[in-house]
Design an enzyme around this catalytic site. Structure first.
Site, PDB file in Angstrom:
ATOM      1  N   HIS A 306       0.853  -1.187   0.000  1.00  0.00           N
ATOM      2  CA  HIS A 306       0.000   0.000   0.000  1.00  0.00           C
ATOM      3  C   HIS A 306       0.885   1.232   0.000  1.00  0.00           C
ATOM      4  O   HIS A 306       1.935   1.235   0.645  1.00  0.00           O
ATOM      5  CB  HIS A 306      -0.921   0.005   1.236  1.00  0.00           C
ATOM      6  CG  HIS A 306      -2.093   0.887   1.060  1.00  0.00           C
ATOM      7  ND1 HIS A 306      -2.054   2.239   1.299  1.00  0.00           N
ATOM      8  CD2 HIS A 306      -3.351   0.622   0.612  1.00  0.00           C
ATOM      9  CE1 HIS A 306      -3.234   2.752   1.024  1.00  0.00           C
ATOM     10  NE2 HIS A 306      -4.033   1.799   0.606  1.00  0.00           N
ATOM     11  N   ASP A 363      -7.859  -5.743   0.035  1.00  0.00           N
ATOM     12  CA  ASP A 363      -8.339  -6.593  -1.064  1.00  0.00           C
ATOM     13  C   ASP A 363      -7.899  -8.041  -0.939  1.00  0.00           C
ATOM     14  O   ASP A 363      -8.372  -8.892  -1.698  1.00  0.00           O
ATOM     15  CB  ASP A 363      -7.844  -6.034  -2.401  1.00  0.00           C
ATOM     16  CG  ASP A 363      -8.518  -4.730  -2.725  1.00  0.00           C
ATOM     17  OD1 ASP A 363      -9.720  -4.617  -2.441  1.00  0.00           O
ATOM     18  OD2 ASP A 363      -7.847  -3.825  -3.227  1.00  0.00           O
TER      19      ASP A 363
HETATM   20  N1  CMC Z   1       4.084  -7.519  -4.872  1.00  0.00           N
HETATM   21  C1  CMC Z   1       5.407  -7.514  -5.092  1.00  0.00           C
HETATM   22  N2  CMC Z   1       6.163  -6.416  -5.014  1.00  0.00           N
HETATM   23  C2  CMC Z   1       5.558  -5.261  -4.671  1.00  0.00           C
HETATM   24  C3  CMC Z   1       4.175  -5.197  -4.416  1.00  0.00           C
HETATM   25  C4  CMC Z   1       3.436  -6.390  -4.516  1.00  0.00           C
HETATM   26  N3  CMC Z   1       2.120  -6.386  -4.287  1.00  0.00           N
HETATM   27  N4  CMC Z   1       3.850  -3.932  -4.111  1.00  0.00           N
HETATM   28  C5  CMC Z   1       4.983  -3.231  -4.181  1.00  0.00           C
HETATM   29  N5  CMC Z   1       6.022  -4.030  -4.524  1.00  0.00           N
HETATM   30  C6  CMC Z   1       7.426  -3.658  -4.642  1.00  0.00           C
HETATM   31  C7  CMC Z   1       7.660  -2.807  -5.887  1.00  0.00           C
HETATM   32  O1  CMC Z   1       7.931  -3.622  -7.011  1.00  0.00           O
HETATM   33  C8  CMC Z   1       8.846  -1.993  -5.454  1.00  0.00           C
HETATM   34  O2  CMC Z   1       9.993  -2.813  -5.498  1.00  0.00           O
HETATM   35  P1  CMC Z   1      11.450  -2.192  -5.843  1.00  0.00           P
HETATM   36  O3  CMC Z   1      11.782  -1.293  -4.683  1.00  0.00           O
HETATM   37  O4  CMC Z   1      12.337  -3.387  -5.979  1.00  0.00           O
HETATM   38  O5  CMC Z   1      11.293  -1.438  -7.142  1.00  0.00           O
HETATM   39  C9  CMC Z   1       8.569  -1.707  -3.958  1.00  0.00           C
HETATM   40  O6  CMC Z   1       7.739  -2.808  -3.537  1.00  0.00           O
HETATM   41  C10 CMC Z   1       7.827  -0.403  -3.724  1.00  0.00           C
HETATM   42  O7  CMC Z   1       6.603  -0.436  -4.426  1.00  0.00           O
HETATM   43  P2  CMC Z   1       5.933   0.766  -5.203  1.00  0.00           P
HETATM   44  O8  CMC Z   1       5.376   0.259  -6.506  1.00  0.00           O
HETATM   45  O9  CMC Z   1       6.851   1.925  -5.248  1.00  0.00           O
HETATM   46  O10 CMC Z   1       4.737   1.101  -4.245  1.00  0.00           O
HETATM   47  P3  CMC Z   1       3.544   2.081  -4.564  1.00  0.00           P
HETATM   48  O11 CMC Z   1       3.286   2.825  -3.320  1.00  0.00           O
HETATM   49  O12 CMC Z   1       3.794   2.872  -5.794  1.00  0.00           O
HETATM   50  O13 CMC Z   1       2.353   1.093  -4.903  1.00  0.00           O
HETATM   51  C11 CMC Z   1       0.552  -0.398  -4.682  1.00  0.00           C
HETATM   52  C12 CMC Z   1       1.356   0.722  -4.014  1.00  0.00           C
HETATM   53  C13 CMC Z   1      -0.668  -0.693  -3.798  1.00  0.00           C
HETATM   54  C14 CMC Z   1       0.039   0.101  -6.049  1.00  0.00           C
HETATM   55  C15 CMC Z   1       1.457  -1.640  -4.847  1.00  0.00           C
HETATM   56  O14 CMC Z   1       1.861  -2.100  -3.579  1.00  0.00           O
HETATM   57  C16 CMC Z   1       0.768  -2.741  -5.623  1.00  0.00           C
HETATM   58  O15 CMC Z   1       0.811  -2.727  -6.854  1.00  0.00           O
HETATM   59  N6  CMC Z   1       0.118  -3.709  -4.913  1.00  0.00           N
HETATM   60  C17 CMC Z   1      -0.626  -4.759  -5.602  1.00  0.00           C
HETATM   61  C18 CMC Z   1      -1.968  -4.193  -6.057  1.00  0.00           C
HETATM   62  C19 CMC Z   1      -2.925  -4.026  -4.903  1.00  0.00           C
HETATM   63  O16 CMC Z   1      -3.093  -4.896  -4.061  1.00  0.00           O
HETATM   64  N7  CMC Z   1      -3.608  -2.850  -4.891  1.00  0.00           N
HETATM   65  C20 CMC Z   1      -4.641  -2.560  -3.883  1.00  0.00           C
HETATM   66  C21 CMC Z   1      -4.240  -1.444  -2.963  1.00  0.00           C
HETATM   67  S1  CMC Z   1      -5.331  -1.329  -1.552  1.00  0.00           S
HETATM   68  C22 CMC Z   1      -6.857  -0.883  -2.220  1.00  0.00           C
HETATM   69  C23 CMC Z   1      -6.859   0.511  -2.722  1.00  0.00           C
HETATM   70  O17 CMC Z   1      -6.761   1.431  -1.913  1.00  0.00           O
HETATM   71  O18 CMC Z   1      -6.978   0.686  -3.958  1.00  0.00           O
END
Ligand code: CMC
Length: 428
Positions: A306, A363
């Site tokens: 998140h 989720d």
């Molecule tokens: N699985 C594997 N790796 C992950 C995941 C995951 N679910 N989420 C983040 N990472 C990794 C990402 O690849 C990055 O790695 P690195 O530092 O090696 O590049 C690191 O963790 C930081 O992630 P980020 O993409 O910079 O994080 P963000 O804040 O931009 O994204 C997120 C947040 C929720 C979009 C992301 O965690 C994600 O894609 N999760 C899976 C989708 C999901 O479950 N979304 C629902 C969110 S809760 C409901 C809502 O509010 O919408």
């Protein structure tokens, strides 16, 4: 009053006021940064940008705190209903019994959509995604209320808000029935909000759906837990659209589109698809987790991570417990739940997830509840949209009531070609 922040640019020091929130979080007010310095801030994906001051929802991502209008989500989940929580978000206080009855009366009054709306559904191909239908139909529903097209009017806003909360559920159920080629089912006055939604989804013209209290309670809880989440992608979209003085229905329709993506509301659908894929592969989740860690094909553990929560998502804890309870009451054993539990336990011990502070989000378990209720995966994000509607409306109201607030209009750092002459086609 906090001391102003000092920023040195090109050898000159500029001062900017610090804004402090009621929970102690601080922000540097850079609204006149460009006028003073000629510079803008660069914060792609807005991870460090406060886009507004809001009184609706507070989150402390480090401590796993979520409060609607100051009330902890755990207390609301325990004592409130979705409709009372919607009232709290929109009007800023929990309703008295008289106010609850009045608001419920408005929800009942507006539960039927205009009969002509049914013809709009006819235009969608069978198999159209219900999120596409929902977004289009919310916008279309606004056309049937002349006053919604005018400027924000506090005198009629309560009616518009009730109409939207009530009708999003009718439209969602109709979208599902249309996508399945089933006849639409009218709402009934005798049912409460969530009961009525289940009735419109699953009753048939010749037979009423049996409402199981365990199912009604679990779905009402899912709506409540999704009701707001401060400046997420869809709510920011609603505020962005509202800032142009677009109407409530148009702004909410844009929110549905923003919610649809798998990184936001679409994650609940993506979680079940991921678990089913793991099951089909005969994997217990360990091979899939290796792929995630290798970033193989950009695989992600859906339902984990998140932007704000870096310790735990309080909604996930409540929903995991509700999932256990509901499956127990219904006597369902879902092998996908076993895979989910194994994935969670393994990921929480794995350095990849620990270092990146990745925990189950709301989720991760909600899809298992929805699947047990019989809601098809394509409808999962629609359920999220029904739940999130009060939060969108509350945020719309804040923007509309801020009077002379300026249109949201970010800047950019241009990185394209510098000035080029136009070359006529025969000389290219
Ligand atoms: N699985 C594997 N790796 C992950 C995941 C995951 N679910 N989420 C983040 N990472 C990794 C990402 O690849 C990055 O790695 P690195 O530092 O090696 O590049 C690191 O963790 C930081 O992630 P980020 O993409 O910079 O994080 P963000 O804040 O931009 O994204 C997120 C947040 C929720 C979009 C992301 O965690 C994600 O894609 N999760 C899976 C989708 C999901 O479950 N979304 C629902 C969110 S809760 C409901 C809502 O509010 O919408």
């Amino acid at each position: 009053m906090a001391n102003p922040a000092k920023v040195e640019v090109d050898g000159k020091v500029f001062e900017f006021p610090v804004i402090e929130g009621t929970e102690g979080e601080k922000g540097i007010d850079v609204r006149d940064l460009r006028a003073k310095t000629g510079y803008i801030t660069y914060d792609e994906a807005y991870g460090n940008t406060g886009s507004c001051q809001s009184k609706v929802t507070f989150i402390d991502g480090e401590k796993g705190i979520l409060r609607y209008r100051g009330i902890p989500i755990e207390e609301l989940a325990h004592g409130s209903t979705f409709v009372q929580t919607a009232y709290l978000l929109i009007f800023g206080k929990l309703p008295t019994e008289a106010e609850r009855q009045h608001f419920s009366g408005l929800l009942t009054k507006y539960q039927m959509i205009h009969e002509d709306m049914k013809f709009h559904f006819e235009g969608f191909p069978s198999g159209a995604h219900p999120m596409a239908m929902l977004s289009a139909m919310i916008n279309a529903a606004g056309c049937f209320i002349p006053e919604v097209m005018g400027r924000y009017d506090p005198a009629v806003f309560e009616h518009q808000a009730a109409r939207l909360i009530s009708q999003v559920r009718t439209l969602a159920a109709y979208a599902y029935r249309k996508s399945m080629g089933l006849p639409s089912i009218y709402p009934k006055r005798k049912y409460m909000y969530t009961e009525n939604f289940l009735h419109m989804m699953f009753s048939e013209p010749d037979e009423d759906y049996h409402l199981n209290p365990a199912v009604v309670d679990a779905l009402d809880l899912i709506f409540l837990l999704h009701a707001d989440h401060e400046q997420n992608c869809s709510t920011s979209t609603v505020r962005m659209v509202a800032s142009s003085k677009a109407n409530l229905f148009a702004s909410a329709s844009a929110g549905v589109c923003a919610l649809w993506g798998p990184l936001h509301g679409g994650a609940n659908q993506a979680v079940i698809e991921m678990l089913e894929e793991i099951q089909i592969q005969g994997d217990d989740g360990s091979r899939f987790l290796e792929r995630v860690k290798q970033k193989d094909g950009h695989a992600k553990l859906m339902g984990f991570g998140h932007r704000v929560y870096k310790n735990f998502d309080p909604r996930a804890q409540i929903i995991k417990k509700a999932c256990d309870e509901m499956l127990g009451k219904l006597g369902i054993h879902d092998p996908l739940l076993d895979i989910a539990l194994k994935l969670e336990a393994t990921a929480l011990k794995d350095p990849y997830f620990i270092e990146r502070k990745l925990y189950p989000n709301v989720d991760f378990y909600s899809g298992i509840i929805l699947k047990a209720i019989g809601i098809p995966t394509e409808m999962f994000t629609v359920i999220f949209a029904i739940g999130r509607m009060p939060g969108w409306i509350a945020n719309y109201k804040e923007v509309a009531e801020s009077g002379d607030s300026r249109i949201y209009r970010p800047r950019q750092i241009y990185q394209g070609p510098i000035q080029n002459p136009y070359v006529p086609i025969e000389q290219r």
